[in-house]
Design a protein around this motif. Structure first.
Motif, PDB file in Angstrom:
ATOM      1  N   GLY A  24       0.783  -1.229   0.000  1.00 19.00           N
ATOM      2  CA  GLY A  24       0.000   0.000   0.000  1.00 19.00           C
ATOM      3  C   GLY A  24       0.813   1.277   0.000  1.00 19.00           C
ATOM      4  N   HIS A  25       2.115   1.169  -0.255  1.00 15.33           N
ATOM      5  CA  HIS A  25       2.926   2.383  -0.392  1.00 15.33           C
ATOM      6  C   HIS A  25       3.702   2.315  -1.703  1.00 15.33           C
ATOM      7  CE1 HIS A  25       6.448   0.106   1.045  1.00 15.33           C
ATOM      8  NE2 HIS A  25       5.697  -0.286   2.068  1.00 15.33           N
ATOM      9  N   VAL A  26       4.358   3.417  -2.045  1.00  9.86           N
ATOM     10  CA  VAL A  26       5.056   3.513  -3.335  1.00  9.86           C
ATOM     11  C   VAL A  26       6.107   2.407  -3.441  1.00  9.86           C
ATOM     12  CG1 VAL A  26       6.611   4.948  -4.730  1.00  9.86           C
ATOM     13  CG2 VAL A  26       4.615   5.970  -3.633  1.00  9.86           C
ATOM     14  N   ASN A  27       6.089   1.708  -4.554  1.00 10.65           N
ATOM     15  CA  ASN A  27       7.059   0.666  -4.854  1.00 10.65           C
ATOM     16  C   ASN A  27       8.467   1.254  -4.908  1.00 10.65           C
ATOM     17  OD1 ASN A  27       8.730  -0.796  -7.124  1.00 10.65           O
ATOM     18  ND2 ASN A  27       7.297  -2.308  -6.294  1.00 10.65           N
ATOM     19  N   HIS A  28       9.436   0.520  -4.422  1.00  5.87           N
ATOM     20  CA  HIS A  28      10.815   1.002  -4.345  1.00  5.87           C
ATOM     21  C   HIS A  28      11.365   1.485  -5.682  1.00  5.87           C
ATOM     22  CE1 HIS A  28      12.594  -2.621  -6.205  1.00  5.87           C
ATOM     23  NE2 HIS A  28      11.521  -3.201  -5.678  1.00  5.87           N
ATOM     24  N   ALA A  29      11.034   0.830  -6.770  1.00  2.88           N
ATOM     25  CA  ALA A  29      11.559   1.215  -8.078  1.00  2.88           C
ATOM     26  C   ALA A  29      11.034   2.571  -8.534  1.00  2.88           C
ATOM     27  CB  ALA A  29      11.227   0.147  -9.113  1.00  2.88           C
ATOM     28  N   VAL A  30       9.877   2.963  -8.043  1.00  2.67           N
ATOM     29  CA  VAL A  30       9.271   4.235  -8.457  1.00  2.67           C
ATOM     30  C   VAL A  30      10.088   5.421  -7.944  1.00  2.67           C
ATOM     31  CG1 VAL A  30       7.169   5.651  -8.329  1.00  2.67           C
ATOM     32  CG2 VAL A  30       7.009   3.177  -8.665  1.00  2.67           C
ATOM     33  N   TYR A  31      10.740   5.273  -6.802  1.00  2.00           N
ATOM     34  CA  TYR A  31      11.594   6.350  -6.295  1.00  2.00           C
ATOM     35  C   TYR A  31      12.699   6.672  -7.307  1.00  2.00           C
ATOM     36  CZ  TYR A  31       9.441   5.840  -1.670  1.00  2.00           C
ATOM     37  OH  TYR A  31       8.568   5.804  -0.621  1.00  2.00           O
ATOM     38  N   HIS A  32      13.223   5.643  -7.965  1.00  4.57           N
ATOM     39  CA  HIS A  32      14.219   5.852  -9.019  1.00  4.57           C
ATOM     40  C   HIS A  32      13.600   6.639 -10.180  1.00  4.57           C
ATOM     41  CE1 HIS A  32      17.462   3.271  -7.440  1.00  4.57           C
ATOM     42  NE2 HIS A  32      16.475   2.511  -6.975  1.00  4.57           N
ATOM     43  N   GLN A  33      12.353   6.329 -10.507  1.00  4.54           N
ATOM     44  CA  GLN A  33      11.670   7.045 -11.585  1.00  4.54           C
ATOM     45  C   GLN A  33      11.430   8.502 -11.212  1.00  4.54           C
ATOM     46  OE1 GLN A  33       8.195   4.600 -12.062  1.00  4.54           O
ATOM     47  NE2 GLN A  33       9.246   3.154 -13.412  1.00  4.54           N
ATOM     48  N   TYR A  34      11.076   8.771  -9.961  1.00  6.50           N
ATOM     49  CA  TYR A  34      10.905  10.159  -9.523  1.00  6.50           C
ATOM     50  C   TYR A  34      12.214  10.925  -9.688  1.00  6.50           C
ATOM     51  CZ  TYR A  34       6.536   8.762  -7.082  1.00  6.50           C
ATOM     52  OH  TYR A  34       5.282   8.315  -6.752  1.00  6.50           O
ATOM     53  N   ALA A  35      13.318  10.318  -9.274  1.00  8.41           N
ATOM     54  CA  ALA A  35      14.620  10.974  -9.407  1.00  8.41           C
ATOM     55  C   ALA A  35      14.973  11.184 -10.882  1.00  8.41           C
ATOM     56  CB  ALA A  35      15.702  10.163  -8.703  1.00  8.41           C
ATOM     57  N   GLU A  36      14.702  10.187 -11.707  1.00  8.89           N
ATOM     58  CA  GLU A  36      14.971  10.299 -13.144  1.00  8.89           C
ATOM     59  C   GLU A  36      14.161  11.437 -13.765  1.00  8.89           C
ATOM     60  OE1 GLU A  36      16.388   9.280 -17.077  1.00  8.89           O
ATOM     61  OE2 GLU A  36      17.135   8.856 -15.063  1.00  8.89           O
ATOM     62  N   HIS A  37      12.912  11.556 -13.382  1.00  9.94           N
ATOM     63  CA  HIS A  37      12.076  12.642 -13.902  1.00  9.94           C
ATOM     64  C   HIS A  37      12.659  13.998 -13.512  1.00  9.94           C
ATOM     65  CE1 HIS A  37       8.573  14.808 -15.236  1.00  9.94           C
ATOM     66  NE2 HIS A  37       8.404  15.310 -14.023  1.00  9.94           N
ATOM     67  N   ALA A  38      13.049  14.151 -12.261  1.00  9.22           N
ATOM     68  CA  ALA A  38      13.639  15.424 -11.813  1.00  9.22           C
ATOM     69  C   ALA A  38      14.945  15.707 -12.549  1.00  9.22           C
ATOM     70  CB  ALA A  38      13.883  15.392 -10.299  1.00  9.22           C
ATOM     71  N   ARG A  39      15.773  14.674 -12.731  1.00 10.72           N
ATOM     72  CA  ARG A  39      17.042  14.850 -13.454  1.00 10.72           C
ATOM     73  C   ARG A  39      16.811  15.343 -14.866  1.00 10.72           C
ATOM     74  NH1 ARG A  39      18.428  10.417 -11.093  1.00 10.72           N
ATOM     75  NH2 ARG A  39      18.022   8.967 -12.785  1.00 10.72           N
ATOM     76  N   MET A  40      15.906  14.663 -15.567  1.00 10.40           N
ATOM     77  CA  MET A  40      15.677  15.018 -16.970  1.00 10.40           C
ATOM     78  C   MET A  40      15.023  16.392 -17.097  1.00 10.40           C
ATOM     79  SD  MET A  40      17.336  12.588 -18.084  1.00 10.40           S
ATOM     80  CE  MET A  40      17.351  13.273 -19.707  1.00 10.40           C
ATOM     81  N   GLU A  41      14.132  16.745 -16.184  1.00  9.55           N
ATOM     82  CA  GLU A  41      13.528  18.080 -16.217  1.00  9.55           C
ATOM     83  C   GLU A  41      14.572  19.156 -15.914  1.00  9.55           C
ATOM     84  OE1 GLU A  41      10.278  19.105 -17.138  1.00  9.55           O
ATOM     85  OE2 GLU A  41      10.531  17.096 -17.985  1.00  9.55           O
ATOM     86  N   HIS A  42      15.476  18.878 -14.992  1.00  8.86           N
ATOM     87  CA  HIS A  42      16.547  19.830 -14.669  1.00  8.86           C
ATOM     88  C   HIS A  42      17.431  20.050 -15.904  1.00  8.86           C
ATOM     89  CE1 HIS A  42      19.725  21.095 -11.448  1.00  8.86           C
ATOM     90  NE2 HIS A  42      19.762  21.876 -12.500  1.00  8.86           N
TER      91      HIS A  42
END
Length: 154
Positions: A24-42
């Motif tokens: 019922g919480h965010v899957n561990h792999a999704v945290y990597h996707q959040y970081a990837e999204h921020a990296r690419m937007e930056h």
């Protein structure tokens, strides 16, 4: 190895229902996707789109990534993911991310650190398939908003 003051960038993301795991919480792999999204937007905010990088014979590559989990995230929460670039005198450079809960859906504390990610990055010459020396200089020369890259190595 000295590093100058890093440049920071922040994106806001809503936690989506399909990112949950069986607990019922965010899957561990999704945290990597959040970081990837921020990296690419930056990187994109500097003007370094894939097209712009390709015009200079470059691409940005991820060499390694580590995430430290601090608190769970759940559906309906909003997070800020910051991105911080730090260059040194070496070919690899670092991008760090803090994933912070800013709005919750069920009374969880706001402004709470959920995870930290550290990524080792490189700038690849697309012809030689090798990391370039002076990644800051190469990226700054191709960027339309190079100040978002920070001050470069000191």
């Amino acid at each position: 190895m000295n590093a100058a003051q890093p440049a920071r960038y922040v994106v806001r993301i809503a936690v989506r229902s399909y990112e949950m795991d069986v607990n019922g919480h965010v899957n561990h792999a999704v945290y990597h996707q959040y970081a990837e999204h921020a990296r690419m937007e930056h990187i994109r905010a500097t003007g370094l789109t894939q097209h712009a990088l390709a015009e200079h014979g470059l691409t940005v590559v991820l060499l390694s990534t580590t995430v430290h989990f601090r608190a769970e995230l759940r559906h309906g929460e909003e997070i800020d993911v910051d991105s911080e670039i730090a260059f040194s005198d070496r070919k690899p450079f670092t991008m760090r991310h803090r994933i912070v809960r800013v709005a919750d859906g069920d009374g969880a504390p706001a402004n709470h650190l959920a995870a930290e990610a550290e990524c080792t990055m490189g700038v690849l010459d697309t012809t030689t398939r090798r990391l370039v020396a002076d990644p800051f200089g190469r990226l700054a020369a191709a960027a339309t908003t190079p100040e978002l890259l920070g001050a470069g190595p000191s």
